[in-house]
Design an enzyme around this catalytic site. Structure first.
Site, PDB file in Angstrom:
ATOM      1  N   GLY A   1       0.837  -1.195   0.000  1.00  0.00           N
ATOM      2  CA  GLY A   1       0.000   0.000   0.000  1.00  0.00           C
ATOM      3  C   GLY A   1       0.866   1.238   0.000  1.00  0.00           C
TER       4      GLY A   1
ATOM      5  N   LEU B   1       6.698   1.571   4.538  1.00  0.00           N
ATOM      6  CA  LEU B   1       7.777   2.044   3.665  1.00  0.00           C
ATOM      7  C   LEU B   1       8.419   3.311   4.228  1.00  0.00           C
ATOM      8  CD1 LEU B   1       6.007   1.405   0.242  1.00  0.00           C
ATOM      9  CD2 LEU B   1       7.910   0.097   1.220  1.00  0.00           C
TER      10      LEU B   1
ATOM     11  N   HIS C   1      -4.106   1.303   7.951  1.00  0.00           N
ATOM     12  CA  HIS C   1      -2.737   1.841   7.990  1.00  0.00           C
ATOM     13  C   HIS C   1      -2.621   3.042   7.023  1.00  0.00           C
ATOM     14  CE1 HIS C   1       1.816   1.108   8.010  1.00  0.00           C
ATOM     15  NE2 HIS C   1       1.659   1.854   6.932  1.00  0.00           N
ATOM     16  N   GLU C   2      -3.169   2.892   5.817  1.00  0.00           N
ATOM     17  CA  GLU C   2      -3.088   3.979   4.814  1.00  0.00           C
ATOM     18  C   GLU C   2      -3.976   5.162   5.208  1.00  0.00           C
ATOM     19  OE1 GLU C   2      -0.698   3.477   3.130  1.00  0.00           O
ATOM     20  OE2 GLU C   2      -0.609   1.293   3.011  1.00  0.00           O
TER      21      GLU C   2
HETATM   22  O1  GNR Z   1       4.096  -2.651   2.501  1.00  0.00           O
HETATM   23  C1  GNR Z   1       3.448  -2.526   3.547  1.00  0.00           C
HETATM   24  N1  GNR Z   1       3.154  -3.630   4.273  1.00  0.00           N
HETATM   25  C2  GNR Z   1       2.298  -3.628   5.352  1.00  0.00           C
HETATM   26  C3  GNR Z   1       2.301  -4.740   6.185  1.00  0.00           C
HETATM   27  C4  GNR Z   1       1.461  -4.792   7.275  1.00  0.00           C
HETATM   28  C5  GNR Z   1       0.615  -3.741   7.527  1.00  0.00           C
HETATM   29  C6  GNR Z   1       0.610  -2.621   6.724  1.00  0.00           C
HETATM   30  C7  GNR Z   1       1.445  -2.566   5.642  1.00  0.00           C
HETATM   31  S1  GNR Z   1       1.422  -1.171   4.599  1.00  0.00           S
HETATM   32  C8  GNR Z   1       3.052  -1.191   4.001  1.00  0.00           C
HETATM   33  C9  GNR Z   1       3.267  -0.122   2.954  1.00  0.00           C
HETATM   34  C10 GNR Z   1       3.104   1.233   3.579  1.00  0.00           C
HETATM   35  O2  GNR Z   1       3.932   1.775   4.246  1.00  0.00           O
HETATM   36  N2  GNR Z   1       1.971   1.828   3.403  1.00  0.00           N
HETATM   37  O3  GNR Z   1       1.733   3.017   3.977  1.00  0.00           O
HETATM   38 NI    NI Z   2       2.940   3.073   5.761  1.00  0.00          NI
END
Ligand code: GNR
Ligand code: NI
Length: 175
Positions: A51, A98, A139-140
């Protein structure tokens, strides 16, 4: 030389204060937004993420992209996402980000959610999500509110992560 731009450089890293910016709603879903979404999808795949929120590429509009499929061929674009419902049942997840490279931890979140958002055509849709999709959307959506997952951790853990990442960033600059 270690000064070439790498894909990582387009993603803000914690504790960059710009990660705490609250995004504004997208006013119209036009070609500019579609180009931004396409660019973010490419950045997400290049960085091996599932994401990416616009906040992470320093664009403060309510747009996120995701692909939780195994084949990495089902990109999703959510514009102006709104949480309609969240289950009372909660679960602790191991999250990565990330913008917080190399750290995997996390707090509790609702197991399942229902979200309304516009797609890249400007059409309204609802998404029922559970499992990794639910974790990822939450999370996003947090990123769009200026929130990074480390804020669910204890202040002690958060400080350790901050120190570690700042040190890594200083070392990367020196090379
Ligand atoms: O790549 C991502 N993996 C992930 C794993 C567990 C919970 C959330 C994520 S999102 C993350 C990419 C990211 O930083 N999105 O904002
Ligand atoms: Ni993130």
């Amino acid at each position: 030389v270690g000064s070439e731009m790498c894909i990582r450089d387009s993603i803000l890293s914690y504790p960059d204060p710009r990660l705490h910016t609250v995004a504004k709603p997208v006013a119209v879903v036009d070609d500019r937004i579609r180009a931004l979404a396409a660019d973010m999808i490419e950045t997400m795949y290049d960085s091996k993420g599932v994401g990416l929120a616009a906040t992470q590429v320093n664009v403060h509009e309510r747009l996120l992209v995701m692909d939780v499929s195994e084949e990495h061929n089902q990109p999703m674009v959510l514009i102006n996402p709104e949480l309609l419902w969240a289950s009372k049942e909660r679960i602790k997840n191991e999250e990565g980000c990330l913008s917080v490279p190399g750290i995997y931890d996390g707090g509790e979140r609702p197991v399942s959610i229902k979200v309304r958002a516009l797609d890249e055509k400007g059409q309204s849709r609802t998404v029922d999500a559970e499992g990794i999709l639910a974790v990822c959307i939450q999370h996003e959506m947090d990123h769009l509110m200026g929130k990074v997952f480390v804020e669910y951790l204890s202040p002690l853990k958060r400080d350790r992560i901050k120190t570690k990442l700042l040190k890594a960033q200083r070392e990367a600059e020196r090379d």
